[in-house]
Design an enzyme around this catalytic site. Structure first.
Site, PDB file in Angstrom:
ATOM      1  CE  LYS A   1      -3.084   2.673   3.064  1.00  0.00           C
ATOM      2  NZ  LYS A   1      -3.923   2.679   4.287  1.00  0.00           N
TER       3      LYS A   1
ATOM      4  CG  ASP B   1      -5.261   7.997   4.634  1.00  0.00           C
ATOM      5  OD1 ASP B   1      -6.184   8.614   4.056  1.00  0.00           O
ATOM      6  OD2 ASP B   1      -5.443   6.996   5.352  1.00  0.00           O
TER       7      ASP B   1
ATOM      8  CE  LYS C   1      -6.270   8.844   8.021  1.00  0.00           C
ATOM      9  NZ  LYS C   1      -6.951   7.769   8.775  1.00  0.00           N
TER      10      LYS C   1
ATOM     11  CG  ASP D   1      -1.709   5.359   4.844  1.00  0.00           C
ATOM     12  OD1 ASP D   1      -1.540   4.338   5.526  1.00  0.00           O
ATOM     13  OD2 ASP D   1      -2.792   5.669   4.317  1.00  0.00           O
TER      14      ASP D   1
ATOM     15  CG  ASP E   1      -9.654   7.627   6.694  1.00  0.00           C
ATOM     16  OD1 ASP E   1      -8.584   7.573   6.036  1.00  0.00           O
ATOM     17  OD2 ASP E   1      -9.701   7.867   7.918  1.00  0.00           O
TER      18      ASP E   1
ATOM     19  CD  GLU F   1      -6.466   5.248   2.561  1.00  0.00           C
ATOM     20  OE1 GLU F   1      -7.452   5.394   3.302  1.00  0.00           O
ATOM     21  OE2 GLU F   1      -5.321   5.030   2.987  1.00  0.00           O
TER      22      GLU F   1
ATOM     23  NE  ARG G   1     -10.577  -1.202   4.240  1.00  0.00           N
ATOM     24  CZ  ARG G   1     -11.149  -1.310   5.428  1.00  0.00           C
ATOM     25  NH1 ARG G   1     -12.293  -1.961   5.564  1.00  0.00           N
ATOM     26  NH2 ARG G   1     -10.583  -0.783   6.495  1.00  0.00           N
TER      27      ARG G   1
HETATM   28  N1  BES Z   1      -3.967   4.709   6.900  1.00  0.00           N
HETATM   29  C1  BES Z   1      -5.073   4.448   7.751  1.00  0.00           C
HETATM   30  C2  BES Z   1      -4.717   3.497   8.886  1.00  0.00           C
HETATM   31  C3  BES Z   1      -3.789   4.015   9.935  1.00  0.00           C
HETATM   32  C4  BES Z   1      -4.282   4.542  11.108  1.00  0.00           C
HETATM   33  C5  BES Z   1      -2.430   3.928   9.775  1.00  0.00           C
HETATM   34  C6  BES Z   1      -3.427   4.996  12.084  1.00  0.00           C
HETATM   35  C7  BES Z   1      -1.570   4.380  10.765  1.00  0.00           C
HETATM   36  C8  BES Z   1      -2.079   4.916  11.919  1.00  0.00           C
HETATM   37  C9  BES Z   1      -6.211   3.830   6.951  1.00  0.00           C
HETATM   38  O1  BES Z   1      -6.301   4.250   5.623  1.00  0.00           O
HETATM   39  C10 BES Z   1      -7.490   4.212   7.607  1.00  0.00           C
HETATM   40  O2  BES Z   1      -7.788   5.355   7.621  1.00  0.00           O
HETATM   41  N2  BES Z   1      -8.220   3.225   8.148  1.00  0.00           N
HETATM   42  C11 BES Z   1      -9.434   3.441   8.823  1.00  0.00           C
HETATM   43  C12 BES Z   1     -10.468   2.511   8.242  1.00  0.00           C
HETATM   44  C13 BES Z   1     -11.877   2.830   8.642  1.00  0.00           C
HETATM   45  C14 BES Z   1     -12.327   4.115   7.995  1.00  0.00           C
HETATM   46  C15 BES Z   1     -12.778   1.683   8.228  1.00  0.00           C
HETATM   47  C16 BES Z   1      -9.221   3.181  10.295  1.00  0.00           C
HETATM   48  O3  BES Z   1      -8.460   2.273  10.643  1.00  0.00           O
HETATM   49  O4  BES Z   1      -9.775   3.910  11.095  1.00  0.00           O
HETATM   50 ZN    ZN Z   2      -4.522   4.840   4.765  1.00  0.00          ZN
HETATM   51 MN    MN Z   3      -7.396   6.051   5.419  1.00  0.00          MN
END
Ligand code: BES
Ligand code: ZN
Ligand code: MN
Length: 492
Positions: free
Chosen positions: A260, A265, A272, A283, A342, A344, A346
């Site tokens: 990824k 992000d 966020k 990210d 968010d 994204e 996956r």
């Molecule tokens: N890049 C983030 C995950 C992340 C969070 C990485 C904290 C490092 C530190 C990912 O794209 C994300 O935002 N995931 C969300 C998914 C949710 C919206 C279903 C999450 O984990 O909150």
């Molecule tokens: Zn992300």
């Molecule tokens: Mn995200």
């Protein structure tokens, strides 16, 4: 930092700074006068409070006339000795040297218990190299105080080609870990999707490596609309980068690594909040680990075939940005409901996984992604979440994780998680349980929909790729997690 190895009699060491790892048993033997082989320090160790407990240190000045400063680093009880303790001892050494403004040091690779001289040398080298890292390119003040250690010499009793080779290998692997740290710590202004594509093209010039970059036009033709959708709000276009390393041309078998690569992000329209945005240049950790692993394999001239696929995009808000409620059909032909912009990672991985399986027919696929905040809830910053459809593959990754100290912990892939990513209007939805339960495993279930029968493993490195709190040989910021793990798995 340059690492050298040398067969030197310890008692003939003359150095501005030397590090000597010592266990509790050896320390107490010295104190009781039972151990005479360490003559130069015996007297001084006897007289000091040092007990050799894990992490204990004491500094001796000229234990023999003219020897210099000798730092003793405790390794704890011999029965509890691990290779990881040697890595941490190497880090302790480099930190003390730095504090003393010494730029050249000697480190005695002393074997104990089940740890051989070679293992000790390799682990100490790793601790020195990883621990000596400092992302200081933007520090213009107090340069004097930040002088890095330049040379470290590992001192061994007997030196063999095998030991030399093992240390040389560790130097290459660690330099690629630091390469990932640099790529991730750097400002986004210098690490756009295009900058990284350029970097990959450069790596593609190495012997046995080929690089192919798919631009918007090529991605559109391939129907990689999930990847394109994530990048649609950014002024930097999405890219899919393929780095193909053929180290074993006699074999048709290849392993696929998928990463990824979100250069930033923001969350997209599901923006966020403050407190979560600041570090989101990390990210792209999965993709940068894939990039560095291919580079590392090429530098090691490893006899394996590995194809690395990096899904690069910037998840931003803009007039073209995708919106919650949109339905997108990607490379695999499955329709995806965008429940949350968010989630994204996956989406990007969905296209990359389906692409690499179809185009390369690999023997196994391993993807790495800073995919969910939920994995931090489970394992904090200390282990990566592993989800796999194949026990053998999962076990091999676990073994490599234990060997390198880059730990993985397996989580299940229940049928129910697959139900959770079902959509009313499309084949699948990019968010799981309505209450957000099982964030890590439902994300993995989503990915599962984009892989066929090929043995597959997913590593969620959202916790391990970045350190909010420094620990041992890991500084605050990017850790470079995954390069050592993957290289160990791919080459042993
Ligand atoms: N890049 C983030 C995950 C992340 C969070 C990485 C904290 C490092 C530190 C990912 O794209 C994300 O935002 N995931 C969300 C998914 C949710 C919206 C279903 C999450 O984990 O909150
Ligand atoms: Zn992300
Ligand atoms: Mn995200």
């Amino acid at each position: 930092m340059n690492i050298r190895v040398e067969a030197t009699r310890f008692d003939s060491l003359k150095t501005p700074f030397a590090v000597f790892p010592l266990t509790e048993e050896a320390t107490s033997a010295i104190k009781l006068g039972k151990k005479t082989t360490l003559a130069p320090i015996t007297k001084r160790v006897k007289a000091c409070d040092f007990k050799g407990e894990t992490g204990d240190t004491t500094l001796l000045y000229d234990p023999t006339p003219g020897m210099g400063r000798l730092l003793l680093v405790g390794l704890g009880k011999e029965k509890e000795l691990t290779i990881e303790k040697y890595r941490r001892a190497g880090n302790t050494g480099v930190h003390h040297a730095k504090r003393a403004r010494v730029q050249s040091l000697h480190v005695v690779a002393q074997p104990y218990a089940k740890v051989s001289e070679q293992e000790a040398a390799v682990a100490l080298a790793e601790g020195l190299l990883l621990g000596g890292y400092d992302f200081d390119r933007y520090k213009t003040e107090e340069k004097e105080k930040r002088k890095p250690v330049k040379d470290a010499t590992l001192v061994l009793g007997l030196l063999s080609t095998k030991i030399r080779d093992a240390v040389a290998r560790a130097v290459i692997v660690c330099s690629n870990t630091l390469y990932v740290r640099d790529l991730m710590n750097e400002s986004t202004s210098k690490m756009s999707t295009l900058d990284i594509a350029r970097e990959a093209v450069r790596i593609g010039k190495k012997p046995l490596v080929r690089c192919k970059v798919y631009d918007e036009k090529a991605l559109k033709k391939l129907k990689c609309n999930l990847l394109l959708g994530v990048g649609a709000g950014s002024k930097f276009p999405a890219r899919m980068i393929v780095l193909d390393y053929v180290g074993n041309p006699g074999s048709k078998d290849t392993i696929a690594l998928v990463g990824k690569g979100i250069t930033f992000d923001s969350g997209g329209l599901n923006l966020k909040p403050t407190g979560y945005l600041e570090t989101m240049r990390m990210d792209k950790g999965g993709a940068m680990t894939v990039l560095a692993t291919i580079k590392c394999l090429a530098e090691l001239k490893a006899k394996v075939n590995v194809v690395g696929v990096m899904g690069m995009a910037e998840n931003m808000i803009g007039p073209g940005a995708q919106k919650p409620g949109d339905v997108v059909i990607g490379y695999a032909g499955k329709s995806v409901e965008i429940g949350n912009t968010d989630a994204e990672g996956r989406l990007v991985l969905g296209d990359c996984l389906a692409f690499v399986e179809k185009q390369y027919k690999p023997k196994a696929i391993v993807d790495l992604a800073t995919l969910t905040g939920a994995v931090l809830v489970v394992l904090s910053e200390y282990g990566a979440g592993l989800v796999s459809t194949d026990d053998k593959l999962a076990n091999a990754l676990e073994t490599a994780g234990t060997a390198t100290g880059e730990r993985v912990w397996r989580l299940p892939l229940y049928e129910e998680f697959l139900d959770d990513v079902k959509s009313d209007i499309a084949d699948v939805r990019n968010v799981g349980h309505p209450k957000g339960y099982g964030g890590t495993v439902t994300a993995a279930a989503f990915l599962r929909k984009f892989v066929g029968e090929t043995p597959w493993a997913h590593l969620d490195i959202a916790g391990t790729a970045w350190a909010e709190k420094p620990r041992h040989y890991i500084q605050r910021g990017a850790t470079g997690y995954g390069v050592r793990l993957l290289v160990e798995w791919l080459t042993r």
